[in-house]
Write a protein that holds these residues in place. Sequence first.
Motif, short mmCIF file in Angstrom:
data_model
loop_
_atom_site.label_atom_id
_atom_site.label_comp_id
_atom_site.label_asym_id
_atom_site.label_seq_id
_atom_site.Cartn_x
_atom_site.Cartn_y
_atom_site.Cartn_z
N VAL A 1 2.31 24.38 14.61
CA VAL A 1 3.41 23.41 14.63
C VAL A 1 2.84 22.01 14.89
O VAL A 1 3.20 21.04 14.20
CB VAL A 1 4.45 23.79 15.71
CG1 VAL A 1 5.46 22.66 15.91
CG2 VAL A 1 5.17 25.08 15.31
N GLY B 1 7.39 26.27 20.27
CA GLY B 1 6.18 26.48 21.05
C GLY B 1 6.22 25.71 22.36
O GLY B 1 7.27 25.20 22.76
N GLU C 1 14.35 32.37 18.86
CA GLU C 1 14.44 32.35 20.32
C GLU C 1 15.83 31.95 20.81
O GLU C 1 16.24 32.34 21.90
CB GLU C 1 13.40 31.40 20.92
CG GLU C 1 11.97 31.82 20.65
CD GLU C 1 11.71 33.25 21.06
OE1 GLU C 1 11.37 34.05 20.16
OE2 GLU C 1 11.86 33.59 22.25
N LYS D 1 2.15 34.39 14.34
CA LYS D 1 2.57 35.73 14.77
C LYS D 1 2.07 36.85 13.83
O LYS D 1 0.91 37.20 13.91
CB LYS D 1 4.08 35.75 14.97
CG LYS D 1 4.48 34.86 16.16
CD LYS D 1 5.85 35.13 16.75
CE LYS D 1 6.00 34.40 18.08
NZ LYS D 1 7.01 33.34 18.08
C1 LIG Z 1 6.71 31.99 18.72
C2 LIG Z 1 7.05 30.79 17.95
C3 LIG Z 1 6.23 29.63 17.97
C4 LIG Z 1 5.03 29.51 18.88
O1 LIG Z 1 4.04 30.46 18.65
P1 LIG Z 1 2.94 30.74 19.78
O2 LIG Z 1 1.94 31.63 19.09
O3 LIG Z 1 3.63 31.43 20.91
O4 LIG Z 1 2.36 29.43 20.17
C5 LIG Z 1 6.58 28.58 17.17
N1 LIG Z 1 7.68 28.61 16.39
C6 LIG Z 1 8.49 29.69 16.35
C7 LIG Z 1 9.68 29.68 15.46
C8 LIG Z 1 8.22 30.81 17.14
O5 LIG Z 1 9.05 31.85 17.13
#
Ligand SMILES: *Cc1c(COP(=O)(O)O)cnc(C)c1O
Length: 421
Positions: free
Chosen positions: A113, A146, A202, A271
């Motif tokens: 990001v 994040g 989230e 992810k």
């Molecule tokens: C989990 C997530 C992130 C951050 O990822 P990390 O690996 O935890 O830093 C960013 N954007 C979205 C939409 C997420 O679900």
Amino acid sequence: METMTRTEELIALENQYGAHNYHPLPVVLEKGNGVHVWDVEGKKYYDFLSAYSAVNQGHCHPHLVETMQRQTEKLTLTSRAFYNAELGKFDKFMSDFFNFDKVLPMNSGAEAVETALKLCRKWGHEVKGVKETTGKIIVCDQNFHGRTTTIISFSSDPDAKNGYGPYTPGFEMIPYNDLDALEKALDGEDVIGFMVEPIQGEAGVVVPDADYIPKAAAMCKEHNVLFIADEVQTGIARTGSLLRVCGDCSCENKCEQQATYTRPDILILGKALSGGMYPVSAVLADDPIMLCIQPGQHGSTFGGNPIAAQVAMAALEVVSNENLAQNARKLGERFRAGMQAIIDKRDLVSLVRGRGLLNAIVINDSPDSKTAWNICVRLAENGLLAKPTHGNIIRFAPPLVMTEEQMDECIAIIEKTLAEF
Ligand SMILES: *Cc1c(COP(=O)(O)O)cnc(C)c1O
């Protein structure tokens, strides 16, 4: 003193020696295989979180384990000071798979990001000609992108943000799923980007109107503003298509012809890009944007390392070979129908929503109540792991390698558990 169980002992260790930045359910896991995980007492569970959708391919997928082991014995890290034999292959693979000119590899989602934001700002100054001090990126209320200082600067979640100031300027927040608000924001001065999650994970699996993403992208194009899709959670087949910007098209990729397809200017992945083996994230864009960053202007010691390159290719091969997008779509419909049947009978649950295997139910109780947490504790006792979010929402996101029979068994576990409340 009474003897502690292994579970209690291990939780006590984390409590005493680990920072208290999480509040986990009281289970301690030590083994995983496919859709299942086992705790230290030997109890088996269905995993309905999949490490926040990082384990779409299932736990310890043999193709990923084999790939990782093979590469680990050969070469693990060179840094980008030198070329490594796997990165070019990965770059081409990613470019073909997602149909962008170029890819920039990083590690965590937050780093990807950050990379997208930096890329957007560089483009804003160098191509669009916006002054470095005034460029503005539009983001949405209830976003999750994040945990870095810059990213939490535009969070609307007080837990994520408060106390961490001073904050990074240059962001404007608008309501999610609101095209009028976007139009108004785009009319503002010096706007260079709009970053959005195609489904807000989230926030509690918030699904926008079907025309929101395609129309938002078209409006950005009209205003010469970059449309940045954060698909860290929704991407890699989770929502029943390869990417959520593909809409409800279930072909594996390259579906530009599809009416529902939206092509972001910048695509952010993480992810499940590694199937949960290893932190691998990536930013994709075409040359006129990606080449705004030149040697020395951005980087990461581990980004693009040989293990990450190999594991990510293997993770995407699993997605294609095992038709995970189609399976997610089919099982998602089955899951939501199962939940709807429960909702029709009882008023403990007020609604189910989601796409593919990214779903949530809303518990008919206040966000301050402990009901959702207690349901999750009971679900764990009954052999299914899920986590509440925002107090009264429970997210259900199992690995995409699940079978119909397993899904039916899981729906039965959830129904039985809810009946206990
Ligand atoms: C989990 C997530 C992130 C951050 O990822 P990390 O690996 O935890 O830093 C960013 N954007 C979205 C939409 C997420 O679900």
